[in-house]
Motif scaffolding. Sequence first.
Motif, short mmCIF file in Angstrom:
data_model
loop_
_atom_site.label_atom_id
_atom_site.label_comp_id
_atom_site.label_asym_id
_atom_site.label_seq_id
_atom_site.Cartn_x
_atom_site.Cartn_y
_atom_site.Cartn_z
N ARG A 54 0.87 -1.17 0.00
CA ARG A 54 0.00 0.00 0.00
C ARG A 54 0.92 1.23 0.00
O ARG A 54 1.93 1.27 0.68
N HIS A 55 0.58 2.21 -0.79
CA HIS A 55 1.55 3.24 -1.09
C HIS A 55 0.87 4.58 -1.29
O HIS A 55 -0.28 4.62 -1.71
N TYR A 56 1.57 5.64 -1.05
CA TYR A 56 1.12 6.99 -1.42
C TYR A 56 -0.21 7.36 -0.79
O TYR A 56 -0.86 8.31 -1.20
N ALA A 57 -0.67 6.59 0.17
CA ALA A 57 -2.06 6.69 0.58
C ALA A 57 -2.29 7.78 1.62
O ALA A 57 -1.56 7.88 2.60
N PRO A 58 -3.34 8.59 1.42
CA PRO A 58 -3.77 9.50 2.48
C PRO A 58 -4.48 8.69 3.56
O PRO A 58 -4.86 7.54 3.33
N ALA A 59 -4.68 9.29 4.73
CA ALA A 59 -5.36 8.56 5.82
C ALA A 59 -6.84 8.34 5.49
O ALA A 59 -7.42 7.33 5.85
N GLY A 60 -7.46 9.30 4.79
CA GLY A 60 -8.87 9.17 4.43
C GLY A 60 -9.08 8.15 3.31
O GLY A 60 -8.13 7.78 2.62
#
Length: 367
Positions: A242-248
């Motif tokens: 999982r990558h580059y992901a915002p918390a939302g």
Amino acid sequence: MIKMRTEIIRVNQNHIGSAAEEGLRRGGEILKAGGLVAFPTETVYGLGGDALNPESSRKIYAAKGRPSDNPLIVHICRFQDIRHIVRAVPENVDRIADAFWPGPLTMILQKAERVPYETTGGLDTVAVRFPSHPAARKLIEYGGGFIAAPSANSSGRPSPTVARHVLEDMDGRIEMVVDGGEVGIGLESTIIDMTVTPPKILRPGYVTREMLEHVLGEIDMDVTIMRDDSGQTPKAPGMKYRHYAPAGRLTIVEGEPGQVTAYINERAAKDKAAGEKTGILGTREQIGQYQADVIKCMGNREDEERIARNLFSALRSFDEERVTRIYSESFPTQGLGQAIMNRLLKAAGHRVVRLDEAGERSMEQEQ
Ligand code: AMP
Ligand code: MG
């Protein structure tokens, strides 16, 4: 992890004055002594350590919270130095280097013995890049010439495009941050595997498939780049995480512009009524029509370079505002658009809504 004081030095990439030069020299000494220095490149900020020192690589993994089977890219500051870290330099590597180095392209080659497995995540291959950013090149030179540098974010978060992002994740964990202002490209380098025939793109970036084909003729593309349902493991180990992901929770909405805006507004209104904080990632052409708590414009739809540069910082700003539900427009996947959509799809965990001509909704690839 021991808290340390993180020193910040400033450099202007167009003119490296004597104070900056002195700072970069000190940064080089830190690297040679086994410490970590984050620095700007033309793609994103990197978290540097001596690539030939296993202890430095271990520190990089610890500072990022990165799984240790996810190999690091080794950065060099002169093309001829590649010979020290790879087993052989095939003829087509020379051709690619002529066309794209120094620049935002990483090549995978068979590693020489002196490159520790700690740096390559246990692989017999090594990823090599020769960046063009003047401060990066000086720091690499002063640091001994072989600098392992993944993106300078905590594992899983969007890559840093300004020094402030680096400090958000790394303050107190590394010895120094070189602040060179905003990076030029904003997405990580293209990765091409040169150990297979034909060569294969493992991660799309600023150097596009079309540009590489022009130099190399036929090339392949890792099937996992745009799809999550191929049942295959990505060839670049890092791309499986999982990558580059915002918390939302981010959802990409694809379809005709009017339908996309209407759908996003409807969903955001429902989310808001349910107590969520809502965010929208859009382009200039549609941005005025959206309603949500936080709305981020990435630029004109046809200005892909600007969209690329703004993407990660927009994703981070949703975190700063504690947004819990995010909707994004979708982008065409030719040229640079392929790299943009690859990062956006990963950030969304491949959650995409496709609106068909009748306006019906079909959820695809939802995890
Ligand atoms: P980052 O430096 O954070 O942009 O991540 C580096 C990327 O390069 C990750 O996706 C790695 O899996 C990939 N990579 C590094 N070395 C290799 C290698 N030897 N073979 C395949 N992929 C690699
Ligand atoms: Mg990264």
